[in-house]
Design a protein around this motif. Sequence first.
Motif, PDB file in Angstrom:
ATOM      1  N   ALA A  71       0.365  -1.024   0.088  1.00  0.00           N
ATOM      2  CA  ALA A  71       0.063  -0.343  -0.010  1.00  0.00           C
ATOM      3  C   ALA A  71       1.032   1.309  -0.079  1.00  0.00           C
ATOM      4  O   ALA A  71       1.168   2.277  -0.721  1.00  0.00           O
ATOM      5  CB  ALA A  71      -1.141   0.002   1.338  1.00  0.00           C
ATOM      6  N   GLY A  72       1.770   1.455   0.761  1.00  0.00           N
ATOM      7  CA  GLY A  72       2.777   2.397   1.139  1.00  0.00           C
ATOM      8  C   GLY A  72       3.965   2.478  -0.048  1.00  0.00           C
ATOM      9  O   GLY A  72       3.513   3.309  -0.797  1.00  0.00           O
ATOM     10  N   VAL A 125       2.230   1.999  -3.279  1.00  0.00           N
ATOM     11  CA  VAL A 125       1.486   2.286  -4.361  1.00  0.00           C
ATOM     12  C   VAL A 125       1.149   3.950  -3.820  1.00  0.00           C
ATOM     13  O   VAL A 125       0.705   4.871  -4.809  1.00  0.00           O
ATOM     14  CB  VAL A 125      -0.337   1.700  -3.776  1.00  0.00           C
ATOM     15  CG1 VAL A 125      -1.390   2.311  -4.936  1.00  0.00           C
ATOM     16  CG2 VAL A 125      -0.141   0.304  -4.655  1.00  0.00           C
ATOM     17  N   MET A 126       0.925   4.093  -2.391  1.00  0.00           N
ATOM     18  CA  MET A 126       0.645   5.631  -2.150  1.00  0.00           C
ATOM     19  C   MET A 126       1.389   6.044  -3.038  1.00  0.00           C
ATOM     20  O   MET A 126       1.489   8.047  -3.025  1.00  0.00           O
ATOM     21  CB  MET A 126       0.442   6.204  -0.576  1.00  0.00           C
ATOM     22  CG  MET A 126      -0.379   5.578   0.126  1.00  0.00           C
ATOM     23  SD  MET A 126      -0.737   5.094   1.713  1.00  0.00           S
ATOM     24  CE  MET A 126      -0.533   6.548   2.197  1.00  0.00           C
ATOM     25  N   LEU A 127       3.020   5.936  -2.872  1.00  0.00           N
ATOM     26  CA  LEU A 127       3.824   7.205  -3.610  1.00  0.00           C
ATOM     27  C   LEU A 127       3.713   7.123  -4.788  1.00  0.00           C
ATOM     28  O   LEU A 127       4.378   7.969  -5.084  1.00  0.00           O
ATOM     29  CB  LEU A 127       5.710   6.049  -3.239  1.00  0.00           C
ATOM     30  CG  LEU A 127       6.653   5.866  -2.409  1.00  0.00           C
ATOM     31  CD1 LEU A 127       7.078   5.032  -2.148  1.00  0.00           C
ATOM     32  CD2 LEU A 127       6.864   7.656  -1.217  1.00  0.00           C
ATOM     33  N   GLN A 128       3.383   6.354  -6.040  1.00  0.00           N
ATOM     34  CA  GLN A 128       3.339   6.483  -7.129  1.00  0.00           C
ATOM     35  C   GLN A 128       2.434   6.952  -6.956  1.00  0.00           C
ATOM     36  O   GLN A 128       2.583   8.177  -7.930  1.00  0.00           O
ATOM     37  CB  GLN A 128       3.219   5.625  -7.802  1.00  0.00           C
ATOM     38  CG  GLN A 128       3.440   5.456  -9.055  1.00  0.00           C
ATOM     39  CD  GLN A 128       4.004   5.339  -9.959  1.00  0.00           C
ATOM     40  OE1 GLN A 128       5.137   4.898  -9.125  1.00  0.00           O
ATOM     41  NE2 GLN A 128       4.007   5.914 -11.053  1.00  0.00           N
ATOM     42  N   LEU A 129       0.938   7.196  -6.327  1.00  0.00           N
ATOM     43  CA  LEU A 129      -0.092   7.808  -6.979  1.00  0.00           C
ATOM     44  C   LEU A 129       0.461   9.285  -6.627  1.00  0.00           C
ATOM     45  O   LEU A 129      -0.170  10.334  -6.618  1.00  0.00           O
ATOM     46  CB  LEU A 129      -1.182   7.011  -5.975  1.00  0.00           C
ATOM     47  CG  LEU A 129      -2.195   6.752  -6.941  1.00  0.00           C
ATOM     48  CD1 LEU A 129      -2.965   5.604  -5.400  1.00  0.00           C
ATOM     49  CD2 LEU A 129      -2.068   6.654  -8.634  1.00  0.00           C
ATOM     50  N   GLY A 130       1.362   9.160  -5.496  1.00  0.00           N
ATOM     51  CA  GLY A 130       1.777  10.907  -4.761  1.00  0.00           C
ATOM     52  C   GLY A 130       2.391  11.711  -5.595  1.00  0.00           C
ATOM     53  O   GLY A 130       3.017  12.567  -5.030  1.00  0.00           O
ATOM     54  N   ARG A 131       2.891  11.387  -6.360  1.00  0.00           N
ATOM     55  CA  ARG A 131       3.908  11.674  -7.302  1.00  0.00           C
ATOM     56  C   ARG A 131       3.768  13.098  -7.745  1.00  0.00           C
ATOM     57  O   ARG A 131       2.369  13.581  -8.357  1.00  0.00           O
ATOM     58  CB  ARG A 131       4.969  10.741  -7.808  1.00  0.00           C
ATOM     59  CG  ARG A 131       4.168  10.172  -9.055  1.00  0.00           C
ATOM     60  CD  ARG A 131       5.281   9.023 -10.034  1.00  0.00           C
ATOM     61  NE  ARG A 131       4.252   9.067 -10.917  1.00  0.00           N
ATOM     62  CZ  ARG A 131       4.991   8.900 -11.867  1.00  0.00           C
ATOM     63  NH1 ARG A 131       5.968   8.885 -12.760  1.00  0.00           N
ATOM     64  NH2 ARG A 131       4.114   8.353 -13.128  1.00  0.00           N
TER      65      ARG A 131
END
Length: 96
Positions: free
Chosen positions: A86-87, A89-95
């Motif tokens: 999940a982390g 995915v969050m890194l990818q979505l929040g770039r």
Amino acid sequence: MAGSNLLFKVASEKEGASWWIWFLAGNVAGFGCPVLITYALREQSPHVVYAFALGAGFVLVQLAGWWFFRSPITGMQWGGLALTAAGLVMLQLGRA
């Protein structure tokens, strides 16, 4: 990187010439890792590249170890793997 680590796991269970073959295969697979990371660093920021290289590799090695080598994973460890994924995915979505 995950494939290289899995080949080393196979090598650890072998003896003699067979050990060397699997050990060399792991090193050949691992040789490409720094090359690919270098190219990835041209396109992305270091914190995203290293997070994916290490985090995704960690998750893949754990899942492959469970699947191929029948290494047990506890419920708490499953939770940690899910949080790690999940982390990522969050890194990818929040770039930016």
